[in-house]
Structures are given as C-alpha cells and as structure tokens.
Design a protein around this motif. Structure first.
Motif, PDB file in Angstrom:
ATOM      1  N   TRP A 100     -60.695  17.970 123.791  1.00 31.61           N
ATOM      2  CA  TRP A 100     -59.397  18.309 123.188  1.00 31.61           C
ATOM      3  C   TRP A 100     -58.460  17.103 123.225  1.00 31.61           C
ATOM      4  O   TRP A 100     -57.745  16.838 122.260  1.00 31.61           O
ATOM      5  N   LEU A 101     -58.469  16.376 124.312  1.00 30.09           N
ATOM      6  CA  LEU A 101     -57.599  15.204 124.432  1.00 30.09           C
ATOM      7  C   LEU A 101     -58.034  14.085 123.488  1.00 30.09           C
ATOM      8  O   LEU A 101     -57.193  13.320 123.020  1.00 30.09           O
ATOM      9  N   ARG A 102     -59.327  13.988 123.213  1.00 29.64           N
ATOM     10  CA  ARG A 102     -59.789  12.991 122.255  1.00 29.64           C
ATOM     11  C   ARG A 102     -59.308  13.314 120.842  1.00 29.64           C
ATOM     12  O   ARG A 102     -59.096  12.417 120.029  1.00 29.64           O
ATOM     13  N   LEU A 103     -59.169  14.599 120.540  1.00 27.80           N
ATOM     14  CA  LEU A 103     -58.706  15.010 119.210  1.00 27.80           C
ATOM     15  C   LEU A 103     -57.188  14.938 119.069  1.00 27.80           C
ATOM     16  O   LEU A 103     -56.667  15.051 117.967  1.00 27.80           O
ATOM     17  N   ALA A 104     -56.495  14.793 120.188  1.00 28.96           N
ATOM     18  CA  ALA A 104     -55.025  14.813 120.169  1.00 28.96           C
ATOM     19  C   ALA A 104     -54.480  13.604 119.436  1.00 28.96           C
ATOM     20  O   ALA A 104     -55.187  12.645 119.128  1.00 28.96           O
ATOM     21  N   ARG A 105     -53.169  13.660 119.199  1.00 29.07           N
ATOM     22  CA  ARG A 105     -52.494  12.556 118.522  1.00 29.07           C
ATOM     23  C   ARG A 105     -52.596  11.278 119.343  1.00 29.07           C
ATOM     24  O   ARG A 105     -52.709  11.301 120.552  1.00 29.07           O
ATOM     25  N   VAL A 106     -52.479  10.155 118.669  1.00 31.98           N
ATOM     26  CA  VAL A 106     -52.583   8.862 119.325  1.00 31.98           C
ATOM     27  C   VAL A 106     -51.291   8.518 120.048  1.00 31.98           C
ATOM     28  O   VAL A 106     -51.294   7.801 121.033  1.00 31.98           O
ATOM     29  N   ARG A 107     -50.168   9.019 119.593  1.00 35.02           N
ATOM     30  CA  ARG A 107     -48.862   8.671 120.152  1.00 35.02           C
ATOM     31  C   ARG A 107     -48.773   9.091 121.612  1.00 35.02           C
ATOM     32  O   ARG A 107     -49.125  10.194 121.975  1.00 35.02           O
ATOM     33  N   ASP A 108     -48.245   8.208 122.452  1.00 32.67           N
ATOM     34  CA  ASP A 108     -48.119   8.451 123.882  1.00 32.67           C
ATOM     35  C   ASP A 108     -46.710   8.946 124.175  1.00 32.67           C
ATOM     36  O   ASP A 108     -45.750   8.225 123.917  1.00 32.67           O
ATOM     37  N   PRO A 109     -46.525  10.159 124.729  1.00 27.39           N
ATOM     38  CA  PRO A 109     -45.172  10.671 124.956  1.00 27.39           C
ATOM     39  C   PRO A 109     -44.455   9.974 126.097  1.00 27.39           C
ATOM     40  O   PRO A 109     -43.247  10.066 126.202  1.00 27.39           O
ATOM     41  N   LEU A 110     -45.173   9.247 126.939  1.00 22.16           N
ATOM     42  CA  LEU A 110     -44.534   8.602 128.081  1.00 22.16           C
ATOM     43  C   LEU A 110     -44.085   7.180 127.782  1.00 22.16           C
ATOM     44  O   LEU A 110     -43.299   6.613 128.513  1.00 22.16           O
ATOM     45  N   SER A 111     -44.578   6.571 126.715  1.00 26.90           N
ATOM     46  CA  SER A 111     -44.184   5.206 126.417  1.00 26.90           C
ATOM     47  C   SER A 111     -42.864   5.181 125.669  1.00 26.90           C
ATOM     48  O   SER A 111     -42.502   6.104 124.959  1.00 26.90           O
ATOM     49  N   LYS A 112     -42.155   4.086 125.845  1.00 26.56           N
ATOM     50  CA  LYS A 112     -40.835   3.951 125.223  1.00 26.56           C
ATOM     51  C   LYS A 112     -40.946   3.695 123.727  1.00 26.56           C
ATOM     52  O   LYS A 112     -40.105   4.071 122.954  1.00 26.56           O
TER      53      LYS A 112
END
Length: 174
Positions: A100-112
């Motif tokens: 599921w995590l491999r299919l998730a979006r590429v954008r990282d919610p923790l990065s600025k």
C-alpha cells in the motif's frame, strides 16, 4: 483533534488494517508509515509521536502494541545500560501495508518542500496567469453620468405632471 484527524485520513494505512484501530491509533500508525517511507524505519520517541499526531503517549504505546500483536510491525528495543534506553526502532513487516505504501503518492508530508504547488511550479505546470478585468478610470466631466437628476419629488412621474403639489405644509386633511 484536527491534527489527529488529518494524520488518520492521510491514506497511509490500507482500509483493511485501518478498520482494526481507533482514529487516534490510525494517526499514530500513519506517522510511523510516513517515517518508514522517508527513512526505512521509525526511530521517533513515544513523546514525539504523541506530540506530532496530537494524541496521548498511552495511545501511542497502545497502537504500537496492538499493531505488533497483529503482526504488522516489529519493535527493536535498544538498551544502552541498566536503566537507560535509546529510542525503539519500529519497522513495518506487513506485506499488505508495504504494498500500500508503494502505491501511495510520492509527496512526503514531513518535508518542507513537499507541497504540490511548488512541485507543479518546478515542472512548469500550475495555473494560468490571471486575466485582469478592464477597469477604466471614469472622467466625470466627459461622461453623461454627471448630468444632475431630478429631485426625488420630481422623479416620480405623477408629481411632475400635476400642476400643483399635493403635499400641504399642515399635513392635515381639508
């Protein structure tokens, strides 16, 4: 509450796994998943996990304990000396969750710099340039709008046609 709901709704947990946990526990596991995607494992402390997701430390411990019992996570405890410990290393071992995590979006919610707006602007996308509404400066002397209008009594059609005014100073009938 808002942070908790946002983390729980971030889509880091597959629906089959998320159904087994409360909203607060989903938020904690979503943060663990985001850290795992970012750094291959989660080394955040329990108070840090609680602060970021907006839940209590007990909820963090319960969520990790329950996920460990279900076989979704492994927790490696790092003891330094008798009573001193380093943060635990939490790893996701569930094949369903990792897929599921491999299919998730590429954008990282923790990065600025992970916002979708900056990513779109860097690739040349984004919105169109704004088309302004033509606003012309009105020159009062040249426009016909400055012609004085009739007063409010003369603007009414029947008062202007009648010979004398029907309103009397006394206001009485007679």
């Amino acid at each position: 509450m808002e942070r908790r709901r946002r983390w729980a709704a971030s889509g880091r947990l597959p629906p089959g796994i998320a159904a087994r946990f409360t909203l607060a526990e989903q938020a904690v596991l979503s943060l663990v998943a985001a850290e795992t995607v970012r750094r291959k494992d989660c080394r955040l402390s329990v108070p840090n996990l609680a602060a970021v997701t907006g839940v209590a430390e007990t909820t963090v411990r319960n969520a990790i304990r329950e996920a460990r019992k279900l076989g979704l996570l492994t927790v490696e405890e790092r003891q330094i000396t008798g009573f001193r410990n380093d943060t635990n290393i939490v790893r996701i071992v569930s094949p369903e969750w990792t897929a599921w995590l491999r299919l998730a979006r590429v954008r990282d919610p923790l990065s600025k710099r992970g916002s979708s707006a900056s990513a779109a602007a860097a690739q040349g996308g984004g919105c169109k340039s704004a088309n302004r509404t033509p606003t012309e400066v009105l020159i009062l002397s040249e426009s016909g709008k400055t012609v004085p209008k009739k007063g409010c009594r003369e603007a009414a059609g029947d008062l202007g046609r009648s010979g004398q005014a029907r309103i009397r100073a006394g206001g009485g009938a007679g």
